[in-house]
Scaffold this active site. Structure first.
Site, mmCIF file in Angstrom:
data_model
loop_
_atom_site.group_PDB
_atom_site.id
_atom_site.type_symbol
_atom_site.label_atom_id
_atom_site.label_comp_id
_atom_site.label_asym_id
_atom_site.label_seq_id
_atom_site.Cartn_x
_atom_site.Cartn_y
_atom_site.Cartn_z
ATOM 1 N N GLU A 120 109.662 43.067 76.514
ATOM 2 C CA GLU A 120 109.208 42.527 75.223
ATOM 3 C C GLU A 120 109.319 41.003 75.204
ATOM 4 O OE1 GLU A 120 111.301 44.776 72.190
ATOM 5 O OE2 GLU A 120 110.035 46.526 72.610
ATOM 6 N N CYS A 173 100.416 54.502 75.965
ATOM 7 C CA CYS A 173 99.557 53.934 74.920
ATOM 8 C C CYS A 173 98.130 53.796 75.460
ATOM 9 C CB CYS A 173 100.100 52.587 74.453
ATOM 10 S SG CYS A 173 99.740 51.226 75.580
ATOM 11 N N CYS A 195 104.102 47.047 78.498
ATOM 12 C CA CYS A 195 104.662 48.404 78.555
ATOM 13 C C CYS A 195 105.189 48.720 79.956
ATOM 14 C CB CYS A 195 103.595 49.438 78.214
ATOM 15 S SG CYS A 195 103.025 49.412 76.517
ATOM 16 N N CYS A 244 97.571 51.243 78.315
ATOM 17 C CA CYS A 244 98.064 51.705 79.619
ATOM 18 C C CYS A 244 97.161 52.797 80.187
ATOM 19 C CB CYS A 244 99.498 52.192 79.503
ATOM 20 S SG CYS A 244 100.663 50.832 79.220
ATOM 21 N N GLU A 278 104.568 51.307 81.816
ATOM 22 C CA GLU A 278 103.560 51.857 82.721
ATOM 23 C C GLU A 278 102.775 50.742 83.398
ATOM 24 O OE1 GLU A 278 104.179 52.542 79.587
ATOM 25 O OE2 GLU A 278 103.753 54.615 79.055
ATOM 26 N N ASN A 283 109.592 48.475 79.966
ATOM 27 C CA ASN A 283 108.920 47.599 79.013
ATOM 28 C C ASN A 283 109.644 46.256 78.948
ATOM 29 O OD1 ASN A 283 110.956 49.186 77.743
ATOM 30 N ND2 ASN A 283 110.108 48.849 75.715
HETATM 31 N N1 THU Z 1 105.991 51.094 75.119
HETATM 32 C C1 THU Z 1 105.900 51.351 76.459
HETATM 33 O O1 THU Z 1 106.556 50.704 77.274
HETATM 34 N N2 THU Z 1 105.083 52.344 76.858
HETATM 35 C C2 THU Z 1 104.357 53.142 76.022
HETATM 36 O O2 THU Z 1 103.596 53.990 76.489
HETATM 37 C C3 THU Z 1 104.461 52.966 74.587
HETATM 38 C C4 THU Z 1 105.224 51.788 74.114
HETATM 39 C C5 THU Z 1 106.916 50.045 74.661
HETATM 40 C C6 THU Z 1 106.246 48.794 74.166
HETATM 41 C C7 THU Z 1 107.306 48.250 73.260
HETATM 42 O O3 THU Z 1 108.212 47.464 74.017
HETATM 43 C C8 THU Z 1 108.044 49.458 72.734
HETATM 44 O O4 THU Z 1 107.691 50.522 73.594
HETATM 45 C C9 THU Z 1 107.708 49.830 71.301
HETATM 46 O O5 THU Z 1 106.332 49.931 71.134
#
Ligand code: THU
Length: 144
Positions: free
Chosen positions: A49, A90, A58, A93, A60, A47
């Site tokens: 941010e 999520c 994310c 994704c 994925e 991920n």
């Molecule tokens: N996140 C992912 O990378 N993948 C997921 O399937 C769920 C959430 C990340 C996004 C964000 O940086 C952090 O988790 C909190 O939501």
């Protein structure tokens, strides 16, 4: 369709390594993903941010976009390793993965040695797809 256990374990390990690169200064929640292509290539993602929170990508989708940017469109499975408990992808994704592999095996890594295998078909039973863009025409396959 599921992955042999030894392959699943290798993918989980790759996802755990990818998680080390997570850029998550705002949530502190690190996620790694490893996507196995039909040609044997493994594309990893973490991920990423942003101070403008909604621009976060994310793990994925980072992995999938890396695969597509390298010319791969055909996939056998994805492993996801988050901090702590098993974390399913999520909704965004799920939809993006479904574009290329609606029945993709999804392996969720736990905090210990265990993992769980699901199918994207179950995680996203009625995806929006290109079929709906071509009502009245024969749908072409944009991923081929
Ligand atoms: N996140 C992912 O990378 N993948 C997921 O399937 C769920 C959430 C990340 C996004 C964000 O940086 C952090 O988790 C909190 O939501």
């Amino acid at each position: 369709m599921s992955l042999p256990d030894d392959i699943a374990r290798q993918l989980v390990e790759a996802a755990r390594q990818a998680r080390e690169y997570a850029y998550a200064p705002y949530s502190g929640f690190r996620v790694g993903a490893a996507l196995l292509a039909e040609d044997g290539a493994v594309y990893t993602g973490c991920n990423v941010e942003n101070s403008s929170y909604g621009l976060t990508c994310c793990a994925e989708r980072t992995a999938l976009f890396s695969a597509v940017a390298n010319g791969d469109h055909h996939f056998l499975g994805i492993a996801i390793a988050a901090d702590g408990a098993q974390v399913p992808p999520c909704g965004a994704c799920r939809q993006v993965l479904s574009e290329f592999a609606p029945d993709l095996p999804v392996i969720l890594a736990g905090p210990g040695d265990e993992h769980r295998a699901l199918s994207l078909t179950n995680l996203l039973p009625e995806p929006f797809s290109s079929d709906f863009l071509h009502t009245g025409e024969s749908p072409s396959d944009p991923t081929s």
